[in-house]
Write an enzyme that holds these catalytic residues in place. Sequence first.
Site, PDB file in Angstrom:
ATOM      1  N   HIS B  38       4.015   2.677   8.116  1.00 52.73           N
ATOM      2  CA  HIS B  38       3.040   2.674   7.016  1.00 52.73           C
ATOM      3  C   HIS B  38       3.449   3.663   5.922  1.00 52.73           C
ATOM      4  O   HIS B  38       3.352   3.369   4.733  1.00 52.73           O
ATOM      5  CB  HIS B  38       1.632   2.999   7.525  1.00 52.73           C
ATOM      6  CG  HIS B  38       0.866   1.798   7.950  1.00 52.73           C
ATOM      7  ND1 HIS B  38       1.077   1.185   9.152  1.00 52.73           N
ATOM      8  CD2 HIS B  38      -0.079   1.065   7.311  1.00 52.73           C
ATOM      9  CE1 HIS B  38       0.273   0.136   9.245  1.00 52.73           C
ATOM     10  NE2 HIS B  38      -0.436   0.044   8.142  1.00 52.73           N
ATOM     11  N   LYS B 103      -7.662  -0.394  17.033  1.00 48.82           N
ATOM     12  CA  LYS B 103      -8.842  -0.024  17.818  1.00 48.82           C
ATOM     13  C   LYS B 103      -9.512   1.174  17.161  1.00 48.82           C
ATOM     14  O   LYS B 103      -8.840   2.012  16.560  1.00 48.82           O
ATOM     15  CB  LYS B 103      -8.474   0.282  19.264  1.00 48.82           C
ATOM     16  CG  LYS B 103      -7.608   1.512  19.463  1.00 48.82           C
ATOM     17  CD  LYS B 103      -7.343   1.754  20.926  1.00 48.82           C
ATOM     18  CE  LYS B 103      -6.361   2.885  21.177  1.00 48.82           C
ATOM     19  NZ  LYS B 103      -6.955   4.230  21.139  1.00 48.82           N
TER      20      LYS B 103
END
Lengths: 280, 183
Positions: B38, B103
């Site tokens: 990222h 999550k």
Amino acid sequence: MREIEASRITEEVARLCMEANFELEDDVQRALEKAHEAEESPAGKEVLRQIIENSGIARGGKIPMCQDTGLAVIFAEVGQDVHIAGGGFEDAINEGVRKGYTDGYLRKSVLADPVKGGNTGDNTPAIIHTTIVPGEALKLWVVPKGGGSENMSRIAMMKPADGIEGIKKFVLENVKAASGNPCPPIIVGIGIGGTFERCALLAKKALLREIGSTHPDELYASLEKELLEKVNDLGVGPMGFGGRTTALAVHIEVAPRHIASFPVSMNLNCHAARHKYIEL
Amino acid sequence: MADYSLTTPLSDDDVKKLKAGDTVKLTGTIYTARDAAHARLVDLLDEGKELPIPLEGEIIYYVGPSPTPPGKPIGSAGPTTSYRMDPYAPALLDQGLKGMIGKGARNDAVVDAMKRNTAVYFAATGGAAALISRSITSAEIVAYEDLGAEAIRKLTVEGFPVIVAQDCTGGNVYEEGQKKYAK
């Protein structure tokens, strides 16, 4: 004086690193099955069903139950009448971790430098906690520890006046704030007392205890029970989707403290609570 | 709570019908990326350079799989915690990313970016990595091989099981679910 070959330590650590990641311990498995039966939330029940099915797939296929196969945390109790022959003790453990994580296709998650990075490529160095005890036994606990639940762990240097109510508030606030991040249902390890660093280690050690076991001191046994109920009443539920099962157990370990200090720590473990033990 | 089967890439209409708490089986292509990948993707965007993967309509799965054993398409591959990608996600959503899988809850900046770009955040069951990997039929590293487990992989998935954790209208399974079961 009893002699133990370093190579034997290496072999056992390698095997236990793999087994810990493939085979969920019976106490955790039983607690998950019980939680699955009791869970009222449909989303929570489905999560628990998946976790139980996952455990069977990992065990049968000899593959890791979670992709985060953890940092290899090793607790060692070394009898003072043991002589380790043919190599260094910590070298033998690290060689075992290297072998276990390579042969077992386990993920290597160790960065050599915390800021500069650089994966060490073999999941070493292990985090090793050794105590020297009387006798001729060598006991090892292999506890692969994932990052998700470790990141939600906390320590507080509280005031003695904060007392038992302060402990409850600290635990409940932090479990609620952790929400779904540490992969609930979790195991909550709590350390009370000691110095800053001992307190953190107490919370980690609390995670080694078998689910269902209670603290030998009645005060802490009843606090474990009360906190487990209150943690589950938070409603966080499996993976934070809401439900009755937020924690499978709350375990407390305590140590003497300084008159001025009241350290309290909370180390969380995810439902993939991996731990293996051997006495050599 | 509805139950859907969706094929990637996702359209605005696919995303708009999803409500927090719905269960979805995903089929098609998804890309993997976590912390280090990222950071690199957002650096490229800042420099105005081209990304190594397409984002329009695509889904990014936050995962660093365990090594691939012989004869399998991938190792165990469950989700990692998503909040660590919150600083990067809005920039990718603004480039057309339609879905994320991880999550744990997302922050307000990500929720705002999901609303303005009609995107969805799915959660997979953390720690159910062996089960989840059964729905991954192929995996290929497409960028940043040097990152090892953190490299960007292109996955082909079939019936990949997720729940809609946060939808494009601000619906949030964590808030709604936990409120319901708190005593």
